[in-house]
Design a protein around this motif. Structure first.
Motif, PDB file in Angstrom:
ATOM      1  N   ILE A  32       0.834  -1.203   0.000  1.00  0.00           N
ATOM      2  CA  ILE A  32       0.000   0.000   0.000  1.00  0.00           C
ATOM      3  C   ILE A  32       0.866   1.249   0.000  1.00  0.00           C
ATOM      4  CG2 ILE A  32      -1.614   1.354   1.395  1.00  0.00           C
ATOM      5  CD1 ILE A  32      -2.834  -1.314   2.305  1.00  0.00           C
ATOM      6  N   ALA A  33       1.931   1.252   0.845  1.00  0.00           N
ATOM      7  CA  ALA A  33       2.819   2.413   0.908  1.00  0.00           C
ATOM      8  C   ALA A  33       3.487   2.662  -0.433  1.00  0.00           C
ATOM      9  CB  ALA A  33       3.874   2.203   2.001  1.00  0.00           C
ATOM     10  N   ALA A  34       3.926   1.578  -1.087  1.00  0.00           N
ATOM     11  CA  ALA A  34       4.579   1.730  -2.395  1.00  0.00           C
ATOM     12  C   ALA A  34       3.613   2.278  -3.438  1.00  0.00           C
ATOM     13  CB  ALA A  34       5.139   0.383  -2.855  1.00  0.00           C
ATOM     14  N   VAL A  35       2.389   1.742  -3.429  1.00  0.00           N
ATOM     15  CA  VAL A  35       1.398   2.194  -4.412  1.00  0.00           C
ATOM     16  C   VAL A  35       1.007   3.646  -4.162  1.00  0.00           C
ATOM     17  CG1 VAL A  35      -0.963   1.840  -5.226  1.00  0.00           C
ATOM     18  CG2 VAL A  35       0.534  -0.124  -4.837  1.00  0.00           C
ATOM     19  N   ILE A  36       0.795   3.994  -2.896  1.00  0.00           N
ATOM     20  CA  ILE A  36       0.412   5.366  -2.550  1.00  0.00           C
ATOM     21  C   ILE A  36       1.522   6.347  -2.901  1.00  0.00           C
ATOM     22  CG2 ILE A  36       0.121   6.868  -0.535  1.00  0.00           C
ATOM     23  CD1 ILE A  36      -1.672   4.762   0.663  1.00  0.00           C
ATOM     24  N   GLY A  37       2.780   5.907  -2.781  1.00  0.00           N
ATOM     25  CA  GLY A  37       3.882   6.813  -3.058  1.00  0.00           C
ATOM     26  C   GLY A  37       3.895   7.356  -4.471  1.00  0.00           C
ATOM     27  N   VAL A  38       3.372   6.604  -5.428  1.00  0.00           N
ATOM     28  CA  VAL A  38       3.431   7.039  -6.837  1.00  0.00           C
ATOM     29  C   VAL A  38       2.537   8.241  -7.097  1.00  0.00           C
ATOM     30  CG1 VAL A  38       3.007   6.346  -9.222  1.00  0.00           C
ATOM     31  CG2 VAL A  38       4.117   4.756  -7.643  1.00  0.00           C
ATOM     32  N   PRO A  39       1.207   8.161  -6.876  1.00  0.00           N
ATOM     33  CA  PRO A  39       0.375   9.325  -7.199  1.00  0.00           C
ATOM     34  C   PRO A  39       0.626  10.521  -6.291  1.00  0.00           C
ATOM     35  CG  PRO A  39      -0.935   7.641  -6.110  1.00  0.00           C
ATOM     36  CD  PRO A  39       0.393   7.021  -6.401  1.00  0.00           C
ATOM     37  N   ILE A  40       0.936  10.266  -5.015  1.00  0.00           N
ATOM     38  CA  ILE A  40       1.127  11.400  -4.110  1.00  0.00           C
ATOM     39  C   ILE A  40       2.407  12.154  -4.440  1.00  0.00           C
ATOM     40  CG2 ILE A  40       1.622  12.013  -1.707  1.00  0.00           C
ATOM     41  CD1 ILE A  40      -0.452  10.030  -0.854  1.00  0.00           C
ATOM     42  N   ALA A  42       3.768  12.299  -7.397  1.00  0.00           N
ATOM     43  CA  ALA A  42       3.481  13.010  -8.640  1.00  0.00           C
ATOM     44  C   ALA A  42       2.672  14.271  -8.368  1.00  0.00           C
ATOM     45  CB  ALA A  42       2.723  12.097  -9.601  1.00  0.00           C
ATOM     46  N   ALA A  43       1.683  14.171  -7.463  1.00  0.00           N
ATOM     47  CA  ALA A  43       0.902  15.358  -7.104  1.00  0.00           C
ATOM     48  C   ALA A  43       1.785  16.408  -6.441  1.00  0.00           C
ATOM     49  CB  ALA A  43      -0.238  14.955  -6.167  1.00  0.00           C
ATOM     50  N   ALA A  44       2.717  15.981  -5.579  1.00  0.00           N
ATOM     51  CA  ALA A  44       3.631  16.920  -4.935  1.00  0.00           C
ATOM     52  C   ALA A  44       4.538  17.595  -5.968  1.00  0.00           C
ATOM     53  CB  ALA A  44       4.473  16.194  -3.884  1.00  0.00           C
ATOM     54  N   TYR A  45       4.991  16.823  -6.933  1.00  0.00           N
ATOM     55  CA  TYR A  45       5.848  17.362  -7.996  1.00  0.00           C
ATOM     56  C   TYR A  45       5.132  18.499  -8.725  1.00  0.00           C
ATOM     57  CZ  TYR A  45       8.603  17.320 -12.350  1.00  0.00           C
ATOM     58  OH  TYR A  45       9.373  17.672 -13.419  1.00  0.00           O
ATOM     59  N   VAL A 167      -0.220   4.926   7.273  1.00  0.00           N
ATOM     60  CA  VAL A 167      -0.471   5.295   5.877  1.00  0.00           C
ATOM     61  C   VAL A 167      -0.329   6.806   5.689  1.00  0.00           C
ATOM     62  CG1 VAL A 167      -2.258   5.413   4.097  1.00  0.00           C
ATOM     63  CG2 VAL A 167      -1.889   3.287   5.363  1.00  0.00           C
ATOM     64  N   ALA A 168      -0.847   7.585   6.638  1.00  0.00           N
ATOM     65  CA  ALA A 168      -0.706   9.040   6.558  1.00  0.00           C
ATOM     66  C   ALA A 168       0.766   9.447   6.569  1.00  0.00           C
ATOM     67  CB  ALA A 168      -1.448   9.702   7.710  1.00  0.00           C
ATOM     68  N   ALA A 169       1.550   8.798   7.456  1.00  0.00           N
ATOM     69  CA  ALA A 169       2.981   9.096   7.497  1.00  0.00           C
ATOM     70  C   ALA A 169       3.656   8.743   6.168  1.00  0.00           C
ATOM     71  CB  ALA A 169       3.644   8.339   8.643  1.00  0.00           C
ATOM     72  N   ALA A 170       3.271   7.617   5.574  1.00  0.00           N
ATOM     73  CA  ALA A 170       3.841   7.224   4.287  1.00  0.00           C
ATOM     74  C   ALA A 170       3.489   8.254   3.215  1.00  0.00           C
ATOM     75  CB  ALA A 170       3.325   5.844   3.886  1.00  0.00           C
ATOM     76  N   GLY A 171       2.249   8.755   3.223  1.00  0.00           N
ATOM     77  CA  GLY A 171       1.874   9.787   2.269  1.00  0.00           C
ATOM     78  C   GLY A 171       2.688  11.051   2.440  1.00  0.00           C
ATOM     79  N   SER A 172       2.936  11.431   3.693  1.00  0.00           N
ATOM     80  CA  SER A 172       3.761  12.615   3.953  1.00  0.00           C
ATOM     81  C   SER A 172       5.200  12.386   3.503  1.00  0.00           C
ATOM     82  CB  SER A 172       3.720  12.949   5.450  1.00  0.00           C
ATOM     83  OG  SER A 172       2.419  13.293   5.862  1.00  0.00           O
ATOM     84  N   PHE A 173       5.738  11.179   3.760  1.00  0.00           N
ATOM     85  CA  PHE A 173       7.088  10.837   3.296  1.00  0.00           C
ATOM     86  C   PHE A 173       7.174  11.009   1.783  1.00  0.00           C
ATOM     87  CE2 PHE A 173       7.850   9.248   7.406  1.00  0.00           C
ATOM     88  CZ  PHE A 173       9.137   8.765   7.534  1.00  0.00           C
ATOM     89  N   ALA A 174       6.185  10.461   1.074  1.00  0.00           N
ATOM     90  CA  ALA A 174       6.212  10.523  -0.387  1.00  0.00           C
ATOM     91  C   ALA A 174       6.152  11.959  -0.874  1.00  0.00           C
ATOM     92  CB  ALA A 174       5.043   9.719  -0.961  1.00  0.00           C
TER      93      ALA A 174
END
Length: 444
Positions: A32-40, A42-45, A167-174
């Motif tokens: 889940i963390a790996a999958v979430i890292g991609v769109p988030i 990209a959105a941050a970029y 999961v929230a922390a992983a999103g922030s990391f990404a």
């Protein structure tokens, strides 16, 4: 993931934590963390690119479109006034008050609810895009964590609170994976700030590290495809620094004390003003914006240097400042420190953004100014100034050491002992000025 009790210092990881590491549920969490890292990521970029586009349009393209060769001296006044109006209305009327106030610290807290995310985004764009003296890291942390939890809860409504926090922390990391020059630096900031510790610290942070690594790859890939990547926080081309000496360790003590005084003064100004601004947000936020514009105008009028030295976060301006440091007199550097420091404190009190990059910039400018005195090479002064100011403004001493040393490439290892001394001194001295209870900002 189940909760485990914290192990006493010096003991081995409890067996149930090791069992969780091997469990199918934990492997699913890593996926889940790996999958979430991609769109988030990209959105941050594209969020960072949008901020850069807004700044360029507001301060370069729009003046030319109105017939000016360059932005006139008074140009920041209407821009920051408009920013104040937009941010004030967002904070006053939209759910979530546009996110946490940047004067607050990085600490664990509530992830923004879905209804609060538009306000966080609007307040950040209105602040950062129009020249406010704050960075993008706090909105990215909030948006990344909020979007990650939204995505997981769309797929499964009964997400346990512990899993949602990870999961929230992983999103922030990404979201901040490449913002600080390296996924390790961004991840380390959130590790030190997250507070998700205990015996399961590694289990909690491993998904975030994975998301940060994938997020950094997404940043690199998107930059290769588009060529529009945000400015990298990197300081190449500095003079070689061989090794510290006794005099430079003396300077580490001085810089630590000075940073504690300056940083504590900035925080005092921001905290005192916020108490008034929060009672009249729509009225006083534009007034604060006009005051920041006035500081930028005064700096240009006195020194002849660009208003961008005072405005913006300092992320894109840091490398030009160091490479062009010979063109700044001591008087100009002192004027820069006064105007940027006051503008930073004003913006912390009212607008929305992050505290990291202005602290980096002010610390570097202070180090350059002090390097005109005997016994202090510029590289050492810059490194110690960056580390000490970050330690005071963030209260994250380990992250501050890492930021200062990693940004200096090959010089970083040689200057690290000086940075450590300056950071420790600044952190301890600043604690003498800190109130008993400091407010906190969510780190996901």
């Amino acid at each position: 993931m189940g909760d485990t009790a914290a192990a006493p210092a010096g003991t081995a990881t409890p067996p149930d934590a090791e069992a969780q590491l091997r469990s199918p549920a934990y492997l699913r969490l890593l996926v889940i963390a790996a999958v979430i890292g991609v769109p988030i990521s990209a959105a941050a970029y594209y969020f960072l690119h949008l901020v850069n586009m807004l700044q360029s349009w507001v301060y370069a393209d729009l003046p030319r479109a109105l017939g000016f060769a360059t932005a006139p001296l008074w140009w920041p006044l209407p821009m920051l006034g408009i920013s104040g109006v937009l941010v004030g209305l967002t904070v006053q009327h939209l759910p979530g008050r546009g996110g946490h106030s940047p004067v607050d610290r990085f600490e664990p807290g509530a992830v923004p609810k879905p209804v609060e995310l538009p306000g966080v985004l609007l307040a950040a764009l209105a602040s950062l895009g129009l020249g406010v003296v704050l960075g993008p890291e706090a909105p990215l942390i909030a948006l990344g964590g909020g979007l990650a939890v939204c995505a997981v809860r769309l797929a499964r409504r009964d997400v346990p609170q512990r899993v949602a926090a990870v999961v929230a922390a992983a999103g922030s990391f990404a979201a901040v994976s490449a913002l600080l020059g390296s996924p390790i630096t961004g991840a380390f900031l959130l590790m030190e700030a997250s507070g998700l510790g205990g015996a399961t610290l590694g289990l909690v942070l491993l998904p975030g590290l994975l998301a940060a690594g994938i997020g950094s790859l997404i940043f690199v890939g998107l930059n290769a495809l588009t060529g529009i990547g945000p400015a990298e926080l990197a300081l190449p081309g500095l003079p070689q620094f061989d090794h510290p000496d006794v005099a430079q360790f003396g300077w580490a003590l001085v810089i630590g004390v000075l940073a504690a005084l300056v940083g504590s003064g900035i925080r005092w100004l921001a905290t005192a003003l916020r108490a008034h601004v929060e009672r009249h947000t729509v009225l006083l936020t534009p007034v604060i914006g006009l005051a920041v514009a006035g500081l930028a105008i005064a700096y240009v009028a006195v020194t002849g240097h660009s208003a961008s030295d005072v405005l913006f976060s300092g992320e894109a301006e840091l490398s030009p400042l160091l490479q062009g440091s010979a063109g700044y007199s001591v008087g100009a550097l002192l004027m820069l420190l006064v105007c940027k420091g006051l503008a930073y404190g004003l913006c912390l009190s009212s607008f929305r953004g992050g505290p990291v990059f202005p602290a980096l910039y002010i610390g570097a400018a202070g180090g350059i100014a002090l390097s005109h005195l005997p016994g202090l090479p510029m590289v050492a002064g810059v490194a110690m100034g960056i580390g000490a100011m970050c330690a005071v403004m963030l209260k994250l001493p380990l992250t501050s050491v890492m930021l200062a040393t990693l940004l200096l490439y090959a010089d970083g290892l040689a200057v690290m002992p000086l940075v450590i001394v300056a950071v420790v001194v600044a952190h301890v001295v600043a604690a003498r000025f800190a109130p008993d209870q400091d407010p906190v900002i969510s780190a996901g």
